[in-house]
Write a protein that holds these residues in place. Structure first.
Motif, PDB file in Angstrom:
ATOM      1  N   SER A  38       0.811  -1.228   0.000  1.00  0.00           N
ATOM      2  CA  SER A  38       0.000   0.000   0.000  1.00  0.00           C
ATOM      3  C   SER A  38       0.844   1.279   0.000  1.00  0.00           C
ATOM      4  O   SER A  38       0.307   2.364   0.190  1.00  0.00           O
ATOM      5  CB  SER A  38      -0.944  -0.007   1.205  1.00  0.00           C
ATOM      6  N   THR A  39       2.128   1.164  -0.270  1.00  0.00           N
ATOM      7  CA  THR A  39       3.002   2.339  -0.231  1.00  0.00           C
ATOM      8  C   THR A  39       3.270   2.948  -1.599  1.00  0.00           C
ATOM      9  O   THR A  39       3.882   4.013  -1.686  1.00  0.00           O
ATOM     10  CB  THR A  39       4.370   1.985   0.397  1.00  0.00           C
ATOM     11  N   GLY A  40       2.868   2.269  -2.681  1.00  0.00           N
ATOM     12  CA  GLY A  40       3.174   2.740  -4.021  1.00  0.00           C
ATOM     13  C   GLY A  40       4.511   2.241  -4.539  1.00  0.00           C
ATOM     14  O   GLY A  40       4.903   2.550  -5.662  1.00  0.00           O
ATOM     15  N   VAL A  41       5.222   1.451  -3.728  1.00  0.00           N
ATOM     16  CA  VAL A  41       6.499   0.884  -4.148  1.00  0.00           C
ATOM     17  C   VAL A  41       6.238  -0.489  -4.756  1.00  0.00           C
ATOM     18  O   VAL A  41       5.579  -1.324  -4.150  1.00  0.00           O
ATOM     19  CB  VAL A  41       7.477   0.753  -2.951  1.00  0.00           C
ATOM     20  N   ASP A  42       6.725  -0.690  -5.972  1.00  0.00           N
ATOM     21  CA  ASP A  42       6.596  -1.980  -6.636  1.00  0.00           C
ATOM     22  C   ASP A  42       7.864  -2.788  -6.419  1.00  0.00           C
ATOM     23  O   ASP A  42       8.957  -2.231  -6.320  1.00  0.00           O
ATOM     24  CB  ASP A  42       6.394  -1.801  -8.144  1.00  0.00           C
ATOM     25  N   VAL A  43       7.717  -4.086  -6.362  1.00  0.00           N
ATOM     26  CA  VAL A  43       8.866  -4.992  -6.254  1.00  0.00           C
ATOM     27  C   VAL A  43       8.758  -5.990  -7.400  1.00  0.00           C
ATOM     28  O   VAL A  43       7.802  -6.753  -7.480  1.00  0.00           O
ATOM     29  CB  VAL A  43       8.898  -5.710  -4.886  1.00  0.00           C
ATOM     30  N   LEU A  44       9.752  -5.961  -8.273  1.00  0.00           N
ATOM     31  CA  LEU A  44       9.812  -6.843  -9.435  1.00  0.00           C
ATOM     32  C   LEU A  44      10.937  -7.844  -9.233  1.00  0.00           C
ATOM     33  O   LEU A  44      12.060  -7.465  -8.899  1.00  0.00           O
ATOM     34  CB  LEU A  44      10.096  -6.008 -10.696  1.00  0.00           C
ATOM     35  N   GLU A  93       8.350  -1.085 -16.808  1.00  0.00           N
ATOM     36  CA  GLU A  93       7.371  -0.127 -17.337  1.00  0.00           C
ATOM     37  C   GLU A  93       5.940  -0.590 -17.085  1.00  0.00           C
ATOM     38  O   GLU A  93       5.041   0.225 -16.896  1.00  0.00           O
ATOM     39  CB  GLU A  93       7.595   0.082 -18.836  1.00  0.00           C
ATOM     40  N   ARG A  94       5.731  -1.878 -17.051  1.00  0.00           N
ATOM     41  CA  ARG A  94       4.394  -2.435 -16.819  1.00  0.00           C
ATOM     42  C   ARG A  94       4.116  -2.714 -15.347  1.00  0.00           C
ATOM     43  O   ARG A  94       3.074  -3.241 -14.995  1.00  0.00           O
ATOM     44  CB  ARG A  94       4.212  -3.696 -17.657  1.00  0.00           C
ATOM     45  N   ARG A  95       5.090  -2.378 -14.513  1.00  0.00           N
ATOM     46  CA  ARG A  95       4.982  -2.555 -13.058  1.00  0.00           C
ATOM     47  C   ARG A  95       4.607  -3.996 -12.696  1.00  0.00           C
ATOM     48  O   ARG A  95       3.789  -4.252 -11.816  1.00  0.00           O
ATOM     49  CB  ARG A  95       4.003  -1.550 -12.468  1.00  0.00           C
ATOM     50  N   LYS A  96       5.246  -4.926 -13.399  1.00  0.00           N
ATOM     51  CA  LYS A  96       4.995  -6.342 -13.135  1.00  0.00           C
ATOM     52  C   LYS A  96       5.591  -6.735 -11.783  1.00  0.00           C
ATOM     53  O   LYS A  96       6.533  -6.114 -11.310  1.00  0.00           O
ATOM     54  CB  LYS A  96       5.602  -7.196 -14.252  1.00  0.00           C
ATOM     55  N   ARG A  97       5.060  -7.760 -11.190  1.00  0.00           N
ATOM     56  CA  ARG A  97       5.588  -8.257  -9.919  1.00  0.00           C
ATOM     57  C   ARG A  97       6.664  -9.308 -10.149  1.00  0.00           C
ATOM     58  O   ARG A  97       7.554  -9.487  -9.340  1.00  0.00           O
ATOM     59  CB  ARG A  97       4.457  -8.806  -9.038  1.00  0.00           C
ATOM     60  N   GLU A  98       6.565 -10.011 -11.260  1.00  0.00           N
ATOM     61  CA  GLU A  98       7.536 -11.050 -11.591  1.00  0.00           C
ATOM     62  C   GLU A  98       7.616 -11.162 -13.111  1.00  0.00           C
ATOM     63  O   GLU A  98       6.619 -11.018 -13.799  1.00  0.00           O
ATOM     64  CB  GLU A  98       7.100 -12.382 -10.983  1.00  0.00           C
ATOM     65  N   HIS A  99       8.820 -11.426 -13.602  1.00  0.00           N
ATOM     66  CA  HIS A  99       8.982 -11.640 -15.041  1.00  0.00           C
ATOM     67  C   HIS A  99       9.963 -12.779 -15.260  1.00  0.00           C
ATOM     68  O   HIS A  99      11.140 -12.672 -14.913  1.00  0.00           O
ATOM     69  CB  HIS A  99       9.476 -10.366 -15.734  1.00  0.00           C
ATOM     70  N   ILE A 100       9.445 -13.867 -15.792  1.00  0.00           N
ATOM     71  CA  ILE A 100      10.263 -15.021 -16.143  1.00  0.00           C
ATOM     72  C   ILE A 100      10.505 -14.922 -17.644  1.00  0.00           C
ATOM     73  O   ILE A 100       9.566 -14.810 -18.424  1.00  0.00           O
ATOM     74  CB  ILE A 100       9.547 -16.338 -15.763  1.00  0.00           C
ATOM     75  N   MET A 101      11.781 -14.956 -18.052  1.00  0.00           N
ATOM     76  CA  MET A 101      12.139 -14.592 -19.421  1.00  0.00           C
ATOM     77  C   MET A 101      12.117 -15.713 -20.445  1.00  0.00           C
ATOM     78  O   MET A 101      12.177 -15.432 -21.640  1.00  0.00           O
ATOM     79  CB  MET A 101      13.520 -13.944 -19.428  1.00  0.00           C
ATOM     80  N   THR A 102      12.065 -16.952 -20.038  1.00  0.00           N
ATOM     81  CA  THR A 102      12.122 -18.037 -21.025  1.00  0.00           C
ATOM     82  C   THR A 102      10.871 -18.902 -20.943  1.00  0.00           C
ATOM     83  O   THR A 102      10.230 -18.996 -19.894  1.00  0.00           O
ATOM     84  CB  THR A 102      13.352 -18.940 -20.790  1.00  0.00           C
ATOM     85  N   LEU A 103      10.554 -19.546 -22.056  1.00  0.00           N
ATOM     86  CA  LEU A 103       9.401 -20.451 -22.077  1.00  0.00           C
ATOM     87  C   LEU A 103       9.607 -21.588 -21.076  1.00  0.00           C
ATOM     88  O   LEU A 103       8.694 -21.933 -20.318  1.00  0.00           O
ATOM     89  CB  LEU A 103       9.189 -21.011 -23.485  1.00  0.00           C
ATOM     90  N   LYS A 104      10.804 -22.158 -21.055  1.00  0.00           N
ATOM     91  CA  LYS A 104      11.102 -23.241 -20.115  1.00  0.00           C
ATOM     92  C   LYS A 104      10.872 -22.772 -18.672  1.00  0.00           C
ATOM     93  O   LYS A 104      10.286 -23.479 -17.865  1.00  0.00           O
ATOM     94  CB  LYS A 104      12.546 -23.706 -20.273  1.00  0.00           C
ATOM     95  N   GLY A 105      11.301 -21.565 -18.379  1.00  0.00           N
ATOM     96  CA  GLY A 105      11.112 -21.021 -17.033  1.00  0.00           C
ATOM     97  C   GLY A 105       9.655 -20.790 -16.681  1.00  0.00           C
ATOM     98  O   GLY A 105       9.253 -20.929 -15.533  1.00  0.00           O
ATOM     99  N   LYS A 106       8.851 -20.442 -17.681  1.00  0.00           N
ATOM    100  CA  LYS A 106       7.425 -20.212 -17.447  1.00  0.00           C
ATOM    101  C   LYS A 106       6.674 -21.521 -17.241  1.00  0.00           C
ATOM    102  O   LYS A 106       5.729 -21.581 -16.463  1.00  0.00           O
ATOM    103  CB  LYS A 106       6.821 -19.434 -18.618  1.00  0.00           C
TER     104      LYS A 106
END
Length: 135
Positions: A38-44, A93-106
């Motif tokens: 609730s602070t406006g801080v995103d963690v990716l 830029e999309r303020r995502k919480r997590e980003h897995i970069m490969t298909l295998k990782g997903k």
């Protein structure tokens, strides 16, 4: 923003310390995200696959000496640094919480829920595969 690894999602034989540190990072930043909600801080948390760098030549082994050249070609079939940076900026830029970069990782976290034993065997077999320089 924290750069983790696919290794933060599953165990990998021969990489015990690295995997433990990435699991710890994942838990730490997931918790931090909740605490700051609730602070406006995103963690990716970003989890790339292999990125074409010379990190192994800079990494130290258990004896404190440089590991040196990898038995596998670290530049072959790996994501470029530019692509990795591009994906990180995209996720920020999309303020995502997590980003897995490969298909295998997903796929890995879902496969692990359904068939954990199979994921363990595939991961272990991948690590045991001899490289061209080891044959």
């Amino acid at each position: 923003m924290a750069i983790s690894s696919i290794c933060g999602k599953t165990g990998v034989p021969t990489r015990t310390g690295y995997v433990a540190s990435k699991h710890a990072m994942q838990g730490f930043f997931d918790t931090l995200r909740m605490e700051l909600r609730s602070t406006g801080v995103d963690v990716l948390v970003v989890s790339p696959g292999f990125v074409a760098t010379d990190i192994r030549q800079r990494a130290l082994g258990a004896d404190g000496k440089p590991l040196g050249k990898s038995p596998r070609d670290e530049m072959q079939g790996n994501m470029s640094v530019d692509e990795c940076v591009h994906q990180i900026i995209w996720a920020m830029e999309r303020r995502k919480r997590e980003h897995i970069m490969t298909l295998k990782g997903k796929v890995l976290p879902w496969a692990k829920l359904i068939m954990p034993g199979l994921v363990d065997r595939i991961t272990a077999a991948t690590v045991r595969k001899p490289t061209a320089t080891q044959k």
